[in-house]
Design a protein around this motif. Sequence first.
Motif, PDB file in Angstrom:
ATOM      1  N   ALA A   2     -20.029  51.760   4.971  1.00  0.00           N
ATOM      2  CA  ALA A   2     -21.275  52.521   5.073  1.00  0.00           C
ATOM      3  C   ALA A   2     -21.971  52.658   3.720  1.00  0.00           C
ATOM      4  O   ALA A   2     -23.201  52.680   3.638  1.00  0.00           O
ATOM      5  N   LEU A   3     -21.172  52.732   2.652  1.00  0.00           N
ATOM      6  CA  LEU A   3     -21.734  52.927   1.318  1.00  0.00           C
ATOM      7  C   LEU A   3     -22.132  51.628   0.629  1.00  0.00           C
ATOM      8  O   LEU A   3     -22.790  51.657  -0.411  1.00  0.00           O
ATOM      9  N   THR A   4     -21.695  50.488   1.199  1.00  0.00           N
ATOM     10  CA  THR A   4     -21.966  49.217   0.529  1.00  0.00           C
ATOM     11  C   THR A   4     -22.794  48.277   1.406  1.00  0.00           C
ATOM     12  O   THR A   4     -24.014  48.221   1.285  1.00  0.00           O
ATOM     13  N   VAL A   5     -22.139  47.545   2.303  1.00  0.00           N
ATOM     14  CA  VAL A   5     -22.826  46.496   3.060  1.00  0.00           C
ATOM     15  C   VAL A   5     -23.434  46.996   4.355  1.00  0.00           C
ATOM     16  O   VAL A   5     -24.213  46.287   4.996  1.00  0.00           O
ATOM     17  N   GLY A   6     -23.079  48.199   4.809  1.00  0.00           N
ATOM     18  CA  GLY A   6     -23.684  48.764   6.004  1.00  0.00           C
ATOM     19  C   GLY A   6     -23.352  48.038   7.289  1.00  0.00           C
ATOM     20  O   GLY A   6     -24.242  47.772   8.110  1.00  0.00           O
ATOM     21  N   VAL A  35     -18.053  47.317  14.115  1.00  0.00           N
ATOM     22  CA  VAL A  35     -17.572  46.215  13.269  1.00  0.00           C
ATOM     23  C   VAL A  35     -16.730  46.764  12.119  1.00  0.00           C
ATOM     24  O   VAL A  35     -15.673  46.215  11.781  1.00  0.00           O
ATOM     25  N   ALA A  36     -17.176  47.861  11.517  1.00  0.00           N
ATOM     26  CA  ALA A  36     -16.424  48.458  10.417  1.00  0.00           C
ATOM     27  C   ALA A  36     -15.060  48.972  10.889  1.00  0.00           C
ATOM     28  O   ALA A  36     -14.049  48.823  10.187  1.00  0.00           O
ATOM     29  N   ILE A  37     -15.012  49.581  12.083  1.00  0.00           N
ATOM     30  CA  ILE A  37     -13.727  50.048  12.629  1.00  0.00           C
ATOM     31  C   ILE A  37     -12.813  48.855  12.908  1.00  0.00           C
ATOM     32  O   ILE A  37     -11.601  48.916  12.658  1.00  0.00           O
ATOM     33  N   PHE A  48     -18.747  37.295  17.022  1.00  0.00           N
ATOM     34  CA  PHE A  48     -18.596  38.671  16.541  1.00  0.00           C
ATOM     35  C   PHE A  48     -19.529  38.885  15.348  1.00  0.00           C
ATOM     36  O   PHE A  48     -19.603  38.045  14.442  1.00  0.00           O
ATOM     37  N   PRO A  49     -20.249  40.016  15.295  1.00  0.00           N
ATOM     38  CA  PRO A  49     -21.174  40.257  14.174  1.00  0.00           C
ATOM     39  C   PRO A  49     -20.453  40.273  12.829  1.00  0.00           C
ATOM     40  O   PRO A  49     -19.379  40.866  12.699  1.00  0.00           O
ATOM     41  N   GLU A  50     -21.050  39.625  11.847  1.00  0.00           N
ATOM     42  CA  GLU A  50     -20.498  39.574  10.487  1.00  0.00           C
ATOM     43  C   GLU A  50     -19.058  39.051  10.473  1.00  0.00           C
ATOM     44  O   GLU A  50     -18.236  39.468   9.651  1.00  0.00           O
ATOM     45  N   ARG A  51     -18.752  38.109  11.387  1.00  0.00           N
ATOM     46  CA  ARG A  51     -17.378  37.621  11.490  1.00  0.00           C
ATOM     47  C   ARG A  51     -16.891  37.010  10.181  1.00  0.00           C
ATOM     48  O   ARG A  51     -15.752  37.246   9.757  1.00  0.00           O
ATOM     49  N   ASP A  52     -17.718  36.196   9.533  1.00  0.00           N
ATOM     50  CA  ASP A  52     -17.290  35.535   8.302  1.00  0.00           C
ATOM     51  C   ASP A  52     -16.946  36.547   7.215  1.00  0.00           C
ATOM     52  O   ASP A  52     -15.942  36.396   6.503  1.00  0.00           O
ATOM     53  N   LEU A  53     -17.752  37.581   7.088  1.00  0.00           N
ATOM     54  CA  LEU A  53     -17.478  38.617   6.088  1.00  0.00           C
ATOM     55  C   LEU A  53     -16.180  39.351   6.398  1.00  0.00           C
ATOM     56  O   LEU A  53     -15.365  39.618   5.500  1.00  0.00           O
ATOM     57  N   VAL A  54     -15.965  39.673   7.667  1.00  0.00           N
ATOM     58  CA  VAL A  54     -14.747  40.389   8.077  1.00  0.00           C
ATOM     59  C   VAL A  54     -13.515  39.531   7.825  1.00  0.00           C
ATOM     60  O   VAL A  54     -12.514  40.006   7.268  1.00  0.00           O
ATOM     61  N   VAL A  55     -13.563  38.260   8.220  1.00  0.00           N
ATOM     62  CA  VAL A  55     -12.406  37.378   8.046  1.00  0.00           C
ATOM     63  C   VAL A  55     -12.102  37.168   6.565  1.00  0.00           C
ATOM     64  O   VAL A  55     -10.934  37.219   6.133  1.00  0.00           O
ATOM     65  N   LEU A  56     -13.119  36.934   5.774  1.00  0.00           N
ATOM     66  CA  LEU A  56     -12.908  36.711   4.348  1.00  0.00           C
ATOM     67  C   LEU A  56     -12.355  37.963   3.673  1.00  0.00           C
ATOM     68  O   LEU A  56     -11.463  37.875   2.806  1.00  0.00           O
ATOM     69  N   THR A  57     -12.833  39.123   4.076  1.00  0.00           N
ATOM     70  CA  THR A  57     -12.310  40.375   3.522  1.00  0.00           C
ATOM     71  C   THR A  57     -10.858  40.584   3.914  1.00  0.00           C
ATOM     72  O   THR A  57     -10.025  40.989   3.082  1.00  0.00           O
TER      73      THR A  57
END
Length: 512
Positions: free
Chosen positions: A103-107, A112-114, A366-375
């Motif tokens: 919430a404080l960074t990429v929003g 998706v965050a959960i 899935f929304p922002e899948r690449d960001l989630v997987v890389l993280t």
Amino acid sequence: MTFFETLVALLAVAILLLQVTRRMQLPYPGILAAAGVAVAMLPVAPSIPIDPPTALALFIAPVLIDSAYDFPVGAARRMLLPLFFYAVLAVLVTTGVVVSISALTVGLPIAVAITLGAIVAPPDAAAATAVLSNLPVSRRVDALLKGESLFNDATALLLFSAALTVQARGGVDAGTVLQLVAAAPGGILFGIAFGFLVSRLRPVTENTVGGTLFQFVYAFATWLIAERLHLSAVLATVASAMTIATLASVEDSPRMRVHSFAVWTTVVFLLNVVAFLLMGLQARRIVEAMSTAELERAIGFAAIVVAGVIATRVAMAFLFHTIVVYRHRRGHDLAPFAPGETLLVGWAGMRGLVTLATAFALPANFPERDLVVLTAFSVVLATLVIQGATLAPMIGFFKLERRGEARQELEAARRSLAEAALKRLDKEEGVEAEAIRLAYQQLCESGDQIQTLPLDRRRALSLAAVLAQRQRLEELRDADRVGPGQYLELQEDLDWKQLAAGSDEDRRITET
């Protein structure tokens, strides 16, 4: 290179790296993570699509069965409070921290965050166990780390499934809430019932190759059937394995147990190798597809999440230490860990196979899948390399190693077992009974004082006798004085005798 060629190459590298990790007392998952990345970055490495629906069952079900079958139910009862704190509360708090960072960074959207939080929240005991097998610590710390990794998967995957369901349906309705509420208790009840059924079928396949295959069939079947019923597949798998272990612990065939142990150890290791290779390949594809700005955003976010996850774990460990100290002063039985042990538990929160598998299981849209997987992969890689490499030095610095106590405990247990055997043979008569009694009396003759040198001497002599018999058996076969069938039977007898002697080389083999 094809996937098969890449896998063979990585397995060859993994075997070499295993020898390095054994001598340097490093956890092998961290080395595998680095090797997976290195192989994936090669230009000739293939691009392999991952089927999300099968990822969780393929990678997690066998690992859960392997861990749950050996985890004592009594330890779970005795450590109910710490297991609940680390396996439930710590996972939820870590997820909340990841959501706050998002919430404080990429929003990221809340669902998706959960989902990301649930992916990176559960620690994996494989890395810690790889170190603790060579540097034993107190039994409470060891039981907590292993038990936590067994039960926190359930919390994380329930949260993961709930977030995916909400994201897919675009919100929460009564049907979704009912399904999520029934998933946990329903999974446990189904697992217990299925475990009873499997325990009745197992004797039919005992001591056969089909018996080992049946273990894998019921491991995957438990998971898949529970998913079809919309129950918690993790809790169903854990409950079924514990039920089977409880019903069959004494009656298990020794031959089947030794064979199964070797097979399952190899399979779990192979799954780790494949998972790290596949994640490395997927990370390479994601990085190649990102623009410079997207990559900088992803790296910055991943770094903050890594720091947040590690800090949260350590903070939760000391919070629990404070709670236990407070309760202990008011008469509760649970004694607190030493400060060094508390730090060790906090620092041992490495992520591994479960995090990788849940990242694989994300749908392609899935929304922002690449960001989630890389993280997720960054959290796994960072925790395994940074924390895993420093576990052994930390144990040495705080003087937490309990190798002497573990050896004393083993010797005391051996004498107790020998006393039980002598009690059973007390009224038996005959030369045979006297010979067996004499062998067991030698294990009890040291009294209350533990004398390791006589035991080492007996082991050395027993091993020397077995090796002499092996040499003679080879001579008999070369001289055509024993047939192939008889040779294999005698060879198996000598294998059991050598295992009973407990040679150092045999123990080193099981450590990997």
